[in-house]
Write a protein that holds these residues in place. Structure first.
Motif, PDB file in Angstrom:
ATOM      1  N   ALA A   1      41.259  37.431  34.194  1.00 26.70           N
ATOM      2  CA  ALA A   1      41.872  36.349  33.873  1.00 26.70           C
ATOM      3  C   ALA A   1      42.912  35.935  34.823  1.00 26.70           C
ATOM      4  O   ALA A   1      43.403  34.650  35.344  1.00 26.70           O
ATOM      5  CB  ALA A   1      42.744  36.249  32.516  1.00 26.70           C
ATOM      6  N   SER A   2      43.375  36.787  35.848  1.00 30.38           N
ATOM      7  CA  SER A   2      44.313  36.731  36.774  1.00 30.38           C
ATOM      8  C   SER A   2      43.450  35.726  37.911  1.00 30.38           C
ATOM      9  O   SER A   2      44.547  35.120  38.552  1.00 30.38           O
ATOM     10  CB  SER A   2      44.757  38.091  37.225  1.00 30.38           C
ATOM     11  OG  SER A   2      43.690  38.490  38.057  1.00 30.38           O
ATOM     12  N   TRP A   3      42.516  35.680  37.851  1.00 33.32           N
ATOM     13  CA  TRP A   3      41.756  35.017  39.056  1.00 33.32           C
ATOM     14  C   TRP A   3      42.078  33.503  38.704  1.00 33.32           C
ATOM     15  O   TRP A   3      41.720  32.710  39.549  1.00 33.32           O
ATOM     16  CB  TRP A   3      40.442  35.386  39.079  1.00 33.32           C
ATOM     17  CG  TRP A   3      40.365  36.594  40.172  1.00 33.32           C
ATOM     18  CD1 TRP A   3      40.230  37.908  39.539  1.00 33.32           C
ATOM     19  CD2 TRP A   3      40.519  36.709  41.435  1.00 33.32           C
ATOM     20  NE1 TRP A   3      40.272  39.005  40.646  1.00 33.32           N
ATOM     21  CE2 TRP A   3      40.329  38.070  41.889  1.00 33.32           C
ATOM     22  CE3 TRP A   3      40.670  35.935  42.355  1.00 33.32           C
ATOM     23  CZ2 TRP A   3      40.466  38.751  43.195  1.00 33.32           C
ATOM     24  CZ3 TRP A   3      40.923  36.208  43.675  1.00 33.32           C
ATOM     25  CH2 TRP A   3      40.846  37.592  44.110  1.00 33.32           C
TER      26      TRP A   3
ATOM     27  N   GLY B   1      34.263  40.852  36.251  1.00 35.45           N
ATOM     28  CA  GLY B   1      33.580  40.571  35.159  1.00 35.45           C
ATOM     29  C   GLY B   1      32.677  41.885  35.258  1.00 35.45           C
ATOM     30  O   GLY B   1      32.083  42.450  34.161  1.00 35.45           O
ATOM     31  N   CYS B   2      32.291  42.245  36.421  1.00 31.93           N
ATOM     32  CA  CYS B   2      31.327  43.625  36.373  1.00 31.93           C
ATOM     33  C   CYS B   2      32.031  44.907  35.899  1.00 31.93           C
ATOM     34  O   CYS B   2      31.421  45.632  35.253  1.00 31.93           O
ATOM     35  CB  CYS B   2      30.855  43.554  38.060  1.00 31.93           C
ATOM     36  SG  CYS B   2      29.606  42.382  38.389  1.00 31.93           S
ATOM     37  N   ALA B   3      33.248  44.736  36.233  1.00 30.88           N
ATOM     38  CA  ALA B   3      34.034  46.137  35.806  1.00 30.88           C
ATOM     39  C   ALA B   3      34.018  46.009  34.384  1.00 30.88           C
ATOM     40  O   ALA B   3      33.884  46.985  33.379  1.00 30.88           O
ATOM     41  CB  ALA B   3      35.316  46.085  36.326  1.00 30.88           C
TER      42      ALA B   3
ATOM     43  N   PHE C   1      50.754  39.180  40.337  1.00 26.53           N
ATOM     44  CA  PHE C   1      51.567  40.184  39.200  1.00 26.53           C
ATOM     45  C   PHE C   1      50.518  40.486  38.321  1.00 26.53           C
ATOM     46  O   PHE C   1      50.260  41.795  38.039  1.00 26.53           O
ATOM     47  CB  PHE C   1      52.630  39.190  38.720  1.00 26.53           C
ATOM     48  CG  PHE C   1      53.334  39.923  37.486  1.00 26.53           C
ATOM     49  CD1 PHE C   1      54.353  40.870  37.887  1.00 26.53           C
ATOM     50  CD2 PHE C   1      53.030  40.064  36.083  1.00 26.53           C
ATOM     51  CE1 PHE C   1      54.950  41.749  36.900  1.00 26.53           C
ATOM     52  CE2 PHE C   1      53.433  40.784  35.147  1.00 26.53           C
ATOM     53  CZ  PHE C   1      54.638  41.568  35.585  1.00 26.53           C
ATOM     54  N   LEU C   2      49.822  39.621  37.670  1.00 26.28           N
ATOM     55  CA  LEU C   2      48.838  40.065  36.594  1.00 26.28           C
ATOM     56  C   LEU C   2      47.844  41.051  37.163  1.00 26.28           C
ATOM     57  O   LEU C   2      47.537  41.934  36.463  1.00 26.28           O
ATOM     58  CB  LEU C   2      48.225  38.866  35.909  1.00 26.28           C
ATOM     59  CG  LEU C   2      47.519  38.917  34.521  1.00 26.28           C
ATOM     60  CD1 LEU C   2      48.360  39.418  33.411  1.00 26.28           C
ATOM     61  CD2 LEU C   2      46.846  37.520  34.021  1.00 26.28           C
ATOM     62  N   LEU C   3      47.159  40.554  38.211  1.00 21.37           N
ATOM     63  CA  LEU C   3      46.185  41.439  38.973  1.00 21.37           C
ATOM     64  C   LEU C   3      46.701  42.771  39.158  1.00 21.37           C
ATOM     65  O   LEU C   3      45.842  43.757  38.931  1.00 21.37           O
ATOM     66  CB  LEU C   3      45.559  40.890  40.159  1.00 21.37           C
ATOM     67  CG  LEU C   3      44.466  41.485  40.940  1.00 21.37           C
ATOM     68  CD1 LEU C   3      43.402  40.446  41.345  1.00 21.37           C
ATOM     69  CD2 LEU C   3      45.056  42.352  41.999  1.00 21.37           C
TER      70      LEU C   3
END
Length: 419
Positions: free
Chosen positions: A308-310, A396-398, A328-330
């Motif tokens: 979502a951070s992206w 998304g892969c993670a 910050f979120l990332l």
């Protein structure tokens, strides 16, 4: 261990890891000065990551065989040598050689954490490791701010001069101020040793290491056996994609911020490290969540936040505030997932935590190198929108790896219950 000794070890970790990441806010002037094409500037950071990967495999196991305090001092001196070579380089290849050398010996971070665990009393071991590893966070994110400020005043070469000077000063301080490490007697090869619960997470050598019973080559080769374990492989793959997403942001962000419409200076770009530092330090409770048995669900939530951070990071061409929120979120998400993974692995392997974390960090290094190299190529062809899609794709892969592992765990639990 006294507070000032913990701080000294934290500074060692911070300086060592900063040698890898300091190039991120100065990629544009560094690449221009060395004649590196814009689409290949990501390799300035990736080269250090590749060197770090080699060090994880070849040097970290030495901590189970030799005096860690002397290893820390020697590796710091060699890291400083690599930074001196980088600072004085007149060609791209000379700079890459210096960056690779510094990266190889920056694995002093893992040796330092293992040393901190071994010389700490059981009742204070967790607090010591927490303080020491905080130096890594400050080095990664604070190093960017330092690099940006120094580069704007004295040029990008000054960044490596300052880091080299710090490393050279720290090397003798480590030998002079830190206590010698008491080596524990190791039972014969093949013997089993009971590890008390209080020692979980301690860097304890595997049986047969320490009195010359297991040769260096066997210690290195043993890392490959971990790949047959689902927990290790799952957490390694999550970390690979986690730090590929992390590096996509931090190795690529300087390029669009330095161009239109923002035209930010290196110092201004470095200030985004404050948002990242706040996010990472905001995840300080991640260890407590893991201690309470919530490491697996918390990891899933962190990876969803990473993806979502992206959405905010992608707004870089239009809003710096949304970019800062995304940063910050990332960094919050990355730190939570990273701490949770290390907690699970050291709990599963309390008798060989050092080797397990060394192997786990190989995935970190590979992912960071991939993200750093790929983001500048994608940015040159598809702009920041392309880089943002790349970072979100890695996230998304993670998340997919985590979800597949959860499903497999549920099926396994169901079959066991049916018996």
């Amino acid at each position: 261990m006294s507070v000032w000794r913990r701080v000294l070890l934290a500074v060692v970790c911070g300086v060592a890891v900063a040698s890898i990441y300091a190039a991120q806010p100065v990629l544009e002037p560094m690449g221009r000065d060395l004649g590196v094409p814009a689409e290949l500037t990501g390799w300035i950071v990736a080269t250090g990551q590749v060197g770090y990967l080699a060090g994880l495999v070849l040097l970290v196991p030495l901590g189970d065989l030799l005096d860690r305090r002397r290893l820390i001092a020697g590796h710091l001196a060699l890291t400083a040598t690599g930074m001196v070579l980088t600072a004085s380089a007149q060609t791209a290849w000379a700079a890459f050689a210096g960056l690779a050398l510094a990266g190889v010996f920056a694995v002093v971070v893992q040796t330092t954490v293992a040393y901190a665990a071994s010389v700490s009393a059981p009742g204070e071991r967790g607090r010591t490791i927490g303080v020491v590893t905080s130096g890594v966070v400050v080095g990664i994110l604070g190093g960017r701010m330092l690099a940006g400020g120094l580069a704007e005043v004295w040029g990008w070469r000054s960044v490596y001069v300052v880091l080299a000077a710090l490393a050279f000063v720290l090397a003798p301080l480590v030998l002079a101020l830190l206590p010698a490490e008491a080596k524990t007697a190791v039972p014969p090869a093949g013997a089993r040793t009971a590890v008390p619960p209080a020692a979980a997470g301690t860097a304890v050598p595997p049986a047969g290491i320490g009195g010359g019973r297991a040769p260096y080559g066997r210690v290195v080769a043993s890392l490959g056996g971990l790949l047959r374990e689902r927990l290790f492989l799952t957490r390694g793959l999550i970390t690979f994609f986690l730090f590929a997403s992390f590096a996509t942001l931090w190795s690529g962000m300087a390029l669009p911020l330095a161009g239109a419409p923002w035209h930010l200076s290196e110092a201004q770009i470095g200030l985004f490290g404050l948002a990242g530092l706040a996010g990472a330090l905001g995840a300080a409770r991640a260890g407590r969540w893991a201690d309470s048995g919530r490491a697996v669900p918390v990891t899933g939530l962190a990876l969803a936040l990473l993806a979502a951070s992206w959405a905010g990071i992608a707004q870089l061409p239009w809003s710096l505030w949304l970019l800062a929120a995304g940063v910050f979120l990332l960094d919050f998400a990355v730190q939570v997932a990273h701490v949770s993974s290390q907690h699970l692995l050291t709990s599963a392997h309390p008798d060989r935590a050092s080797s397990v974390i060394g192997g786990y960090m190989v995935f970190y290094s590979l992912g960071s190198a991939l993200g750093a190299a790929a983001t500048t190529v994608v940015f040159a062809r598809a702009g920041w929108t392309g880089s943002s899609l790349l970072g979100a794709g890695f996230a998304g892969c993670a998340l997919a790896v985590w979800a597949i592992d959860r499903r497999l765990a549920t099926r396994t639990s169901g079959r066991l219950s049916a018996r």
